[in-house]
Scaffold this active site. Sequence first.
Site, PDB file in Angstrom:
ATOM      1  N   LYS A 292       0.825  -1.215   0.000  1.00 10.96           N
ATOM      2  CA  LYS A 292       0.000   0.000   0.000  1.00 10.96           C
ATOM      3  C   LYS A 292       0.854   1.257   0.000  1.00 10.96           C
ATOM      4  O   LYS A 292       0.500   2.253  -0.629  1.00 10.96           O
ATOM      5  CB  LYS A 292      -0.928   0.021   1.206  1.00 10.96           C
ATOM      6  CG  LYS A 292      -2.091  -0.912   1.030  1.00 10.96           C
ATOM      7  CD  LYS A 292      -3.268  -0.474   1.867  1.00 10.96           C
ATOM      8  CE  LYS A 292      -4.482  -1.324   1.507  1.00 10.96           C
ATOM      9  NZ  LYS A 292      -5.441  -1.438   2.591  1.00 10.96           N
TER      10      LYS A 292
ATOM     11  N   LYS B  86      -5.037 -10.427  -6.899  1.00 11.70           N
ATOM     12  CA  LYS B  86      -6.270 -10.764  -6.185  1.00 11.70           C
ATOM     13  C   LYS B  86      -7.390  -9.802  -6.594  1.00 11.70           C
ATOM     14  O   LYS B  86      -7.133  -8.664  -6.979  1.00 11.70           O
ATOM     15  CB  LYS B  86      -6.043 -10.772  -4.670  1.00 11.70           C
ATOM     16  CG  LYS B  86      -5.889  -9.414  -4.035  1.00 11.70           C
ATOM     17  CD  LYS B  86      -5.942  -9.483  -2.510  1.00 11.70           C
ATOM     18  CE  LYS B  86      -5.755  -8.089  -1.945  1.00 11.70           C
ATOM     19  NZ  LYS B  86      -5.739  -7.958  -0.520  1.00 11.70           N
TER      20      LYS B  86
ATOM     21  N   LYS C 186     -11.109  -4.335  -3.793  1.00 14.44           N
ATOM     22  CA  LYS C 186     -12.028  -3.196  -3.821  1.00 14.44           C
ATOM     23  C   LYS C 186     -11.451  -2.053  -4.654  1.00 14.44           C
ATOM     24  O   LYS C 186     -12.170  -1.197  -5.122  1.00 14.44           O
ATOM     25  CB  LYS C 186     -12.263  -2.662  -2.400  1.00 14.44           C
ATOM     26  CG  LYS C 186     -13.008  -3.604  -1.479  1.00 14.44           C
ATOM     27  CD  LYS C 186     -13.326  -2.916  -0.138  1.00 14.44           C
ATOM     28  CE  LYS C 186     -13.714  -3.897   0.952  1.00 14.44           C
ATOM     29  NZ  LYS C 186     -12.701  -4.010   2.019  1.00 14.44           N
TER      30      LYS C 186
HETATM   31  P1  TYM Z   1     -10.702  -6.349   3.894  1.00 19.51           P
HETATM   32  O1  TYM Z   1     -11.764  -5.354   4.168  1.00 19.51           O
HETATM   33  O2  TYM Z   1      -9.640  -6.017   2.908  1.00 19.51           O
HETATM   34  O3  TYM Z   1     -11.348  -7.720   3.426  1.00 19.51           O
HETATM   35  C1  TYM Z   1     -12.404  -8.311   4.155  1.00 19.51           C
HETATM   36  C2  TYM Z   1     -12.310  -9.822   4.102  1.00 19.51           C
HETATM   37  O4  TYM Z   1     -12.375 -10.270   2.748  1.00 19.51           O
HETATM   38  C3  TYM Z   1     -11.263 -11.107   2.472  1.00 19.51           C
HETATM   39  N1  TYM Z   1     -10.860 -10.898   1.066  1.00 19.51           N
HETATM   40  C4  TYM Z   1     -10.706 -11.887   0.186  1.00 19.51           C
HETATM   41  N2  TYM Z   1     -10.843 -13.218   0.310  1.00 19.51           N
HETATM   42  C5  TYM Z   1     -10.621 -13.975  -0.787  1.00 19.51           C
HETATM   43  N3  TYM Z   1     -10.258 -13.439  -1.994  1.00 19.51           N
HETATM   44  C6  TYM Z   1     -10.097 -12.106  -2.153  1.00 19.51           C
HETATM   45  N4  TYM Z   1      -9.764 -11.582  -3.342  1.00 19.51           N
HETATM   46  C7  TYM Z   1     -10.322 -11.258  -1.030  1.00 19.51           C
HETATM   47  N5  TYM Z   1     -10.263  -9.913  -0.839  1.00 19.51           N
HETATM   48  C8  TYM Z   1     -10.591  -9.711   0.463  1.00 19.51           C
HETATM   49  C9  TYM Z   1     -10.173 -10.651   3.423  1.00 19.51           C
HETATM   50  O5  TYM Z   1      -9.202 -11.661   3.610  1.00 19.51           O
HETATM   51  C10 TYM Z   1     -10.972 -10.361   4.658  1.00 19.51           C
HETATM   52  O6  TYM Z   1     -11.226 -11.555   5.389  1.00 19.51           O
HETATM   53  N6  TYM Z   1      -7.580  -5.995   7.767  1.00 19.51           N
HETATM   54  C11 TYM Z   1      -8.864  -6.529   7.349  1.00 19.51           C
HETATM   55  C12 TYM Z   1     -10.023  -6.071   8.199  1.00 19.51           C
HETATM   56  C13 TYM Z   1      -9.888  -6.322   9.666  1.00 19.51           C
HETATM   57  C14 TYM Z   1     -10.023  -7.564  10.315  1.00 19.51           C
HETATM   58  C15 TYM Z   1      -9.854  -7.280  11.711  1.00 19.51           C
HETATM   59  C16 TYM Z   1     -10.236  -8.864   9.884  1.00 19.51           C
HETATM   60  C17 TYM Z   1      -9.669  -5.375  10.625  1.00 19.51           C
HETATM   61  N7  TYM Z   1      -9.656  -5.950  11.850  1.00 19.51           N
HETATM   62  C18 TYM Z   1      -9.918  -8.289  12.664  1.00 19.51           C
HETATM   63  C19 TYM Z   1     -10.290  -9.874  10.846  1.00 19.51           C
HETATM   64  C20 TYM Z   1     -10.132  -9.587  12.221  1.00 19.51           C
HETATM   65  C21 TYM Z   1      -9.121  -6.087   5.934  1.00 19.51           C
HETATM   66  O7  TYM Z   1      -8.625  -5.114   5.480  1.00 19.51           O
HETATM   67  O8  TYM Z   1     -10.032  -6.829   5.265  1.00 19.51           O
END
Ligand code: TYM
Length: 343
Positions: free
Chosen positions: A114, A206, A209
């Site tokens: 990032k 991947k 968003k």
């Molecule tokens: P975020 O918002 O980027 O993504 C949310 C969830 O979606 C999963 N994900 C995917 N899984 C499979 N293939 C993909 N292309 C893909 N893109 C996203 C992510 O693995 C995630 O499970 N840091 C985290 C948010 C967070 C969090 C937490 C998660 C903050 N605190 C505590 C678990 C526990 C994040 O940015 O996810």
Amino acid sequence: MTFTPRVFSGIKPSGDLHLGNYLGAIRRFVPLQDTHETIYCVVDMHAITVWQEPEDLKRWTYEIAAAYIAAGLDPARSIIFNQSQVMEHAELSWIFNCVARMGWMARMTQFKDKAGENSENVSLGLFAYPSLMAADILLYKATGVPVGEDQKQHLELTRDIAKKFNHDFRKQIKALGFKGDFFPITETLATGPAMRVKSLKDGSKKMSKSDASDMSTIYMMDDADTIAKKIKRATTDADALPSEAAGLAGRLEAENLVGIYAALSNRSVDDVLGEFGGQGWGKFKPALGDLAVSVLSPIADEMKRLVADRGEMDAILRGGADRARAIAQPIMADIRNIVGFIR
Ligand code: TYM
């Protein structure tokens, strides 16, 4: 020390939800309601580590909470809330900023991706991001976290923070009457197909968003025609589908589409290839399009209905935050005590 089987996970309101979020996370949250205490958060404080238009932040926060419910989470059973309503997340993340080491954070591949060349100019919050994530999880002493593959490194860091805290304060933890560790060593729940859904245009990236190309990503709110069109135009090789999973090796795009099919239909990859092996994309893509529409469209309809009722959504988020706080506050009181803060 035995810990209550408790699951925590979160999604950032920083863009429209997509198929990767659904398959890698949301869909897998639902069955855990039967076996665990479940806490699902919309992590708005994580979202602002990069600039968010405040109006977009609100809209996406409601949208994610609505997606949780539309996909099958029951707000009476699962705790559903947005992070900024429970101040203890920020408080614990500060303490973890003082437990975690600079070197640990600097090694995070998501930060490096990032920040890119521009690491002097990103927010301090982006650097400390994993420490807030560890706070989210450990504030509830969560024993398991369902996530997609891209979050695995952050969860390793969460375990490192828990271990260091358990170690550094072991005298105080014992004095408070705890028999073993204060924090659990949280397990990453990331197995099954589609833990890493790829871009429809480039099987080495991947689905995300923030992809510049709309055609690489299936959004949860896409209508049926758009979903079918995106799948039809997805990049593939020219070969027929193999009859078993081993035949997908080295065929990134094919592996991705078959994995999506398997996940959406709750079947194994081998089972799907047993049906489609030997056939071409002209057969497989329309079948995948129909399947995706049949799973996603009812969820999108329910999301639209829910987000239109702000009063109801506010009540759900507020109620969830109250229940989250009821778990977090006694744990936070112990933590203050352990660290040596007077109250
Ligand atoms: P975020 O918002 O980027 O993504 C949310 C969830 O979606 C999963 N994900 C995917 N899984 C499979 N293939 C993909 N292309 C893909 N893109 C996203 C992510 O693995 C995630 O499970 N840091 C985290 C948010 C967070 C969090 C937490 C998660 C903050 N605190 C505590 C678990 C526990 C994040 O940015 O996810």
